[in-house]
Design a protein around this motif. Structure first.
Motif, PDB file in Angstrom:
ATOM      1  N   GLN A 161      60.501 -36.204  49.430  1.00  0.00           N
ATOM      2  CA  GLN A 161      59.608 -37.343  49.197  1.00  0.00           C
ATOM      3  C   GLN A 161      59.927 -38.037  47.882  1.00  0.00           C
ATOM      4  OE1 GLN A 161      57.588 -38.640  51.370  1.00  0.00           O
ATOM      5  NE2 GLN A 161      57.920 -37.012  52.886  1.00  0.00           N
ATOM      6  N   ARG A 162      60.293 -37.262  46.867  1.00  0.00           N
ATOM      7  CA  ARG A 162      60.658 -37.857  45.578  1.00  0.00           C
ATOM      8  C   ARG A 162      61.922 -38.708  45.709  1.00  0.00           C
ATOM      9  NH1 ARG A 162      61.931 -33.528  43.055  1.00  0.00           N
ATOM     10  NH2 ARG A 162      64.188 -33.818  43.005  1.00  0.00           N
ATOM     11  N   LYS A 173      63.161 -39.989  48.452  1.00  0.00           N
ATOM     12  CA  LYS A 173      62.906 -41.100  49.367  1.00  0.00           C
ATOM     13  C   LYS A 173      62.216 -42.265  48.661  1.00  0.00           C
ATOM     14  CE  LYS A 173      60.629 -42.117  53.789  1.00  0.00           C
ATOM     15  NZ  LYS A 173      59.773 -41.548  54.866  1.00  0.00           N
ATOM     16  N   SER A 174      61.378 -41.962  47.677  1.00  0.00           N
ATOM     17  CA  SER A 174      60.601 -43.007  46.998  1.00  0.00           C
ATOM     18  C   SER A 174      61.320 -43.586  45.774  1.00  0.00           C
ATOM     19  CB  SER A 174      59.245 -42.449  46.570  1.00  0.00           C
ATOM     20  OG  SER A 174      59.412 -41.397  45.622  1.00  0.00           O
ATOM     21  N   THR A 175      62.473 -43.048  45.431  1.00  0.00           N
ATOM     22  CA  THR A 175      63.223 -43.579  44.286  1.00  0.00           C
ATOM     23  C   THR A 175      63.773 -44.952  44.627  1.00  0.00           C
ATOM     24  OG1 THR A 175      63.838 -41.335  43.601  1.00  0.00           O
ATOM     25  CG2 THR A 175      65.136 -43.156  42.694  1.00  0.00           C
TER      26      THR A 175
END
Length: 237
Positions: A46-47, A49-51
Motif C-alpha cells: 500500500q505504501r 502503491k500510493s507513492t
C-alpha cells in the motif's frame, strides 16, 4: 557476458541505479508481481502503491527487498528472469537479467562486463589509462580510466534522472561547486536545496534548477568529480 559468483544482495546494490531507471518506466508491472510472489507485505504494498513518483517507489521497493536480506534479493532477481516480467520493459533489462546465472539463495552470482569500449551519444570510447572527459568542447582532466564525450547534456540529465536521484549522495560538495560559479544557482534556490530533508529531494531540486547549458555543464563536471562511480556507470554501463 561472463558471470562470477556474488550475492544477490550485492548485485541489487551494485545495479540499483540501472534497475531504478528501467523499472520506473512502468512501476505497476513489477509492483503487482512482487505482491503476487509475496515479496512485500500488504503494508509495504500500500505504501509503494500510493507513492506519487515511480522512481521514488522503485527506490523504496529495492531498499525494502535489500533490507530483508539475501533471500528476498535472490527471489526478486529470479522474478525478473520471468519473461512475463522482463518483456514488459526495455531490451537492456532483459539482456542484463538473462546474463545472470542465478543460483538458489545460498549461491552467489553476478555479471561482469566483457567489452572494453563504450558508446555515448553514438561515439565509441576505448579504455585507456590517462585520458580526459570532454563537455561542450572543454576538456577536464579526471582520475579515471575511461574517456567520455557527452555533447547533449540536456538529454543526458533527462534520461538518467531517476538513476541520479537514487544514487547521488554527495550533495554538499556538489552544491559547493555549483555555487562557486556565478549564475548557475541563485542563493535563494541554493538555500532551499540545502534545506531539503533527504538527498533524494536535494538531487531532484538540483536537476530542476539546472536549466541553462552553463548550469548543466557545471553540474556534469561536479558529478564527475564527486560521484565518479555513479557517472562511470551511467556513461558506459
Amino acid at each position: 557476458m561472463a558471470s562470477t559468483q556474488q550475492s544477490s544482495l550485492k548485485i541489487l546494490t551494485k545495479y540499483k541505479p540501472k534497475l531504478v531507471r528501467w523499472l520506473s518506466k512502468d512501476f505497476q508491472v513489477i509492483l503487482q508481481n512482487v505482491q503476487s510472489e509475496e515479496l512485500v507485505d500488504d503494508r509495504a504494498y500500500q505504501r509503494l502503491k500510493s507513492t506519487a513518483l515511480p522512481e521514488d517507489a522503485c527506490i523504496d521497493l529495492l531498499d525494502t527487498l535489500m533490507n530483508r536480506g539475501e533471500g528476498a534479493s535472490s527471489a526478486f532477481l529470479q522474478l525478473l528472469k520471468d519473461p512475463e516480467v522482463h518483456d514488459a520493459y526495455n531490451e537492456k533489462l532483459k539482456e542484463w537479467i538473462l546474463s545472470l546465472e542465478l543460483s538458489p539463495p545460498a549461491g552467489q552470482t553476478t555479471p561482469q562486463k566483457a567489452n572494453t569500449s563504450h558508446s555515448v551519444a553514438g561515439q565509441t570510447t576505448p579504455q585507456s589509462t590517462n585520458i580526459s572527459l570532454s563537455v561542450a568542447g572543454q576538456t577536464t582532466p579526471q582520475s579515471t580510466n575511461i574517456s567520455h564525450s557527452v555533447p547533449d547534456l540536456k538529454l543526458f540529465f533527462k534520461e538518467n534522472r531517476a538513476a541520479l536521484v537514487s544514487s547521488v549522495r554527495n550533495v554538499g560538495p556538489i552544491m559547493d561547486d555549483l555555487q562557486s560559479i556565478t549564475g548557475v544557482i541563485h542563493d535563494e534556490k541554493a538555500a532551499s536545496i540545502h534545506a531539503d530533508p533527504t538527498s533524494y529531494l536535494s538531487v531532484r531540486s538540483i536537476l530542476d534548477a539546472v536549466t541553462s547549458s552553463k548550469a548543466r555543464e557545471a553540474l556534469f563536471n561536479a558529478l564527475l568529480k564527486h560521484e565518479a562511480g555513479v557517472m562511470d556507470d551511467l556513461l558506459h554501463g
